[in-house]
Motif scaffolding. Structure first.
Motif, mmCIF file in Angstrom:
data_model
loop_
_atom_site.group_PDB
_atom_site.id
_atom_site.type_symbol
_atom_site.label_atom_id
_atom_site.label_comp_id
_atom_site.label_asym_id
_atom_site.label_seq_id
_atom_site.Cartn_x
_atom_site.Cartn_y
_atom_site.Cartn_z
ATOM 1 N N LEU A 68 0.827 -1.202 0.000
ATOM 2 C CA LEU A 68 0.000 0.000 0.000
ATOM 3 C C LEU A 68 0.863 1.255 0.000
ATOM 4 O O LEU A 68 2.004 1.234 0.467
ATOM 5 C CB LEU A 68 -0.918 -0.014 1.231
ATOM 6 N N PRO A 69 0.335 2.349 -0.488
ATOM 7 C CA PRO A 69 1.104 3.599 -0.497
ATOM 8 C C PRO A 69 1.363 4.092 0.918
ATOM 9 O O PRO A 69 0.771 3.631 1.887
ATOM 10 C CB PRO A 69 0.179 4.581 -1.254
ATOM 11 N N GLU A 70 2.283 5.050 1.010
ATOM 12 C CA GLU A 70 2.515 5.690 2.299
ATOM 13 C C GLU A 70 1.238 6.396 2.761
ATOM 14 O O GLU A 70 0.321 6.646 1.976
ATOM 15 C CB GLU A 70 3.649 6.718 2.172
ATOM 16 N N ALA A 71 1.184 6.703 4.040
ATOM 17 C CA ALA A 71 -0.012 7.318 4.597
ATOM 18 C C ALA A 71 -0.421 8.563 3.811
ATOM 19 O O ALA A 71 0.407 9.370 3.419
ATOM 20 C CB ALA A 71 0.238 7.699 6.048
ATOM 21 N N SER A 72 -1.699 8.676 3.602
ATOM 22 C CA SER A 72 -2.217 9.817 2.852
ATOM 23 C C SER A 72 -2.084 11.107 3.657
ATOM 24 O O SER A 72 -2.352 11.144 4.847
ATOM 25 C CB SER A 72 -3.695 9.576 2.512
ATOM 26 N N SER A 120 -5.876 12.437 9.051
ATOM 27 C CA SER A 120 -5.432 13.105 10.269
ATOM 28 C C SER A 120 -4.537 12.207 11.106
ATOM 29 O O SER A 120 -3.991 12.640 12.114
ATOM 30 C CB SER A 120 -6.649 13.548 11.090
ATOM 31 N N LEU A 121 -4.389 10.940 10.668
ATOM 32 C CA LEU A 121 -3.487 10.004 11.355
ATOM 33 C C LEU A 121 -2.344 9.698 10.393
ATOM 34 O O LEU A 121 -2.413 8.772 9.582
ATOM 35 C CB LEU A 121 -4.242 8.728 11.745
ATOM 36 N N ALA A 122 -1.299 10.493 10.444
ATOM 37 C CA ALA A 122 -0.190 10.363 9.497
ATOM 38 C C ALA A 122 1.096 10.811 10.183
ATOM 39 O O ALA A 122 1.095 11.222 11.349
ATOM 40 C CB ALA A 122 -0.450 11.202 8.249
ATOM 41 N N GLY A 123 2.211 10.673 9.457
ATOM 42 C CA GLY A 123 3.491 11.143 9.960
ATOM 43 C C GLY A 123 3.880 10.535 11.292
ATOM 44 O O GLY A 123 3.688 9.338 11.534
ATOM 45 N N PHE A 132 -7.311 5.305 10.546
ATOM 46 C CA PHE A 132 -6.294 4.254 10.489
ATOM 47 C C PHE A 132 -6.406 3.489 9.171
ATOM 48 O O PHE A 132 -5.406 3.241 8.494
ATOM 49 C CB PHE A 132 -6.452 3.293 11.672
ATOM 50 N N SER A 133 -7.630 3.125 8.803
ATOM 51 C CA SER A 133 -7.836 2.398 7.542
ATOM 52 C C SER A 133 -7.416 3.246 6.350
ATOM 53 O O SER A 133 -6.844 2.731 5.382
ATOM 54 C CB SER A 133 -9.306 1.990 7.409
ATOM 55 N N PRO A 159 -7.645 -1.594 12.070
ATOM 56 C CA PRO A 159 -6.637 -1.852 13.112
ATOM 57 C C PRO A 159 -6.498 -3.314 13.498
ATOM 58 O O PRO A 159 -5.384 -3.824 13.627
ATOM 59 C CB PRO A 159 -7.139 -1.010 14.296
ATOM 60 N N HIS A 160 -7.619 -4.020 13.665
ATOM 61 C CA HIS A 160 -7.535 -5.416 14.094
ATOM 62 C C HIS A 160 -6.879 -6.289 13.031
ATOM 63 O O HIS A 160 -6.141 -7.223 13.331
ATOM 64 C CB HIS A 160 -8.933 -5.964 14.442
#
Length: 315
Positions: A189-193, A197-200, A238-239, A246-247
């Motif tokens: 999957l690509p890096e976090a979008s 708001s959940l990144a870096g 998270f998704s 998460p699970h």
């Protein structure tokens, strides 16, 4: 039909056979099926009863993934970009995802029974998008045992007997099932979008938190609290960032850690299971087999057998 043939420049069945001839396949091919009407996939099976005297250059396939399945053991040497990456026996019932455009060489030093399934990248990425997955690419795995991939491959080969006149449609649906399974198990999957708001550093902190507590029962509520988010907001973000809930990410992490422990340690299977938060050996075995296609004890035996072969070659 044009989707795959245009990608490879395969305008005729003879052009397809020429690709395999250049790659060292012996004729006649045992099966040469496709392109399939919907997926555009091509399925080719070929066998040989004696070694190849030449080192072959693998012709790139820039617009398709190639799923290489070994139905019988084969002794070979493989180079990637002129660097040796393998020398030894590849066991039966193993598969590898070969990347679009990948280059390399190989030398087959025994007989073989090999199936190659070419799946257009457009087919894979369209299916991923339909399911809401932001796919970068399938992961380039090494030859691994996987019962699900083997079962689907056998049914693809036997479709004429199983489905008669419906064989093309049957194969298309089997190809969709194979792609779905590979997307679930082998998606990169690509890096976090940046839109999440959940990144870096915030994302890295929660991923580290999860990795350090694999033996514990970690709830989504606990993870959300650690990020000062509501449970629903955390799960959604998270998704969006990781590409899975998460699970599911926790289970993936536990199973990958278990795989490493089975290879690198002599711990009992039950001890590996309990140390990684599984409630029982049977729960662990079922989850491990779903992920890797083989039970934990059998995986350890296969992994060590492959390692012994490499050590004997190096010696």
């Amino acid at each position: 039909m044009a989707q795959l043939t245009d990608a490879f420049g395969w305008d005729t069945p003879d052009a397809l056979k020429e690709w395999f001839r250049l790659s060292g396949a012996t004729e006649p091919l045992r099966a040469c099926i496709g392109p399939l009407p919907t997926s555009g996939a091509v399925i080719v099976r070929w066998t040989a009863d004696r070694p190849d005297t030449q080192v072959r250059t693998l012709v790139p396939h820039p617009d398709s993934y190639r799923i290489a399945i070994q139905l019988e053991p084969v002794q070979s040497e493989i180079w990637k970009d002129n660097a040796p990456v393998w020398s030894g026996v590849i066991g039966a019932n193993r598969f590898r995802i070969c990347m679009p455009g990948a280059k390399g060489r190989w030398h087959r030093m025994s007989g073989c029974d090999i199936v190659n399934i070419f799946i257009p990248t457009a087919t894979v990425h369209t299916m991923a998008a339909t399911c809401g997955q932001d796919l970068e690419m399938l992961s380039n795995n090494w030859f691994a045992p996987d019962r699900i991939v083997m079962d689907l491959t056998q049914k693809l080969l036997e479709a004429d007997t199983l489905a008669g006149g419906w064989a093309p449609q049957f194969r298309d649906h089997l190809t969709s099932a194979l792609v779905a399974y590979l997307l679930q198990q082998h998606a990169q999957l690509p890096e976090a979008s940046a839109n999440s708001s959940l990144a870096g550093s915030r994302l890295q902190k929660i991923l580290a938190y999860m990795a350090e507590r694999l033996a514990d029962e970690i709830s989504v509520v606990e993870l959300a609290d650690a990020c000062a988010m509501s449970e629903s907001h955390f799960s959604r973000e998270f998704s969006k960032s990781v590409g899975m809930p998460p699970h599911q990410y926790l289970m993936k992490l536990r199973l990958e850690r278990a795989r490493e422990a089975l290879i690198d340690s002599n711990a009992r299977v039950i001890d590996v299971a309990l140390e990684l938060g599984f409630t029982s050996a049977s729960h662990f075995a079922r989850a491990f087999a779903r992920r890797f296609g083989v039970a934990p004890a059998a995986f350890r035996q296969l992994a060590r057998h492959s390692s012994d072969e490499l050590c004997s070659i190096a010696a």
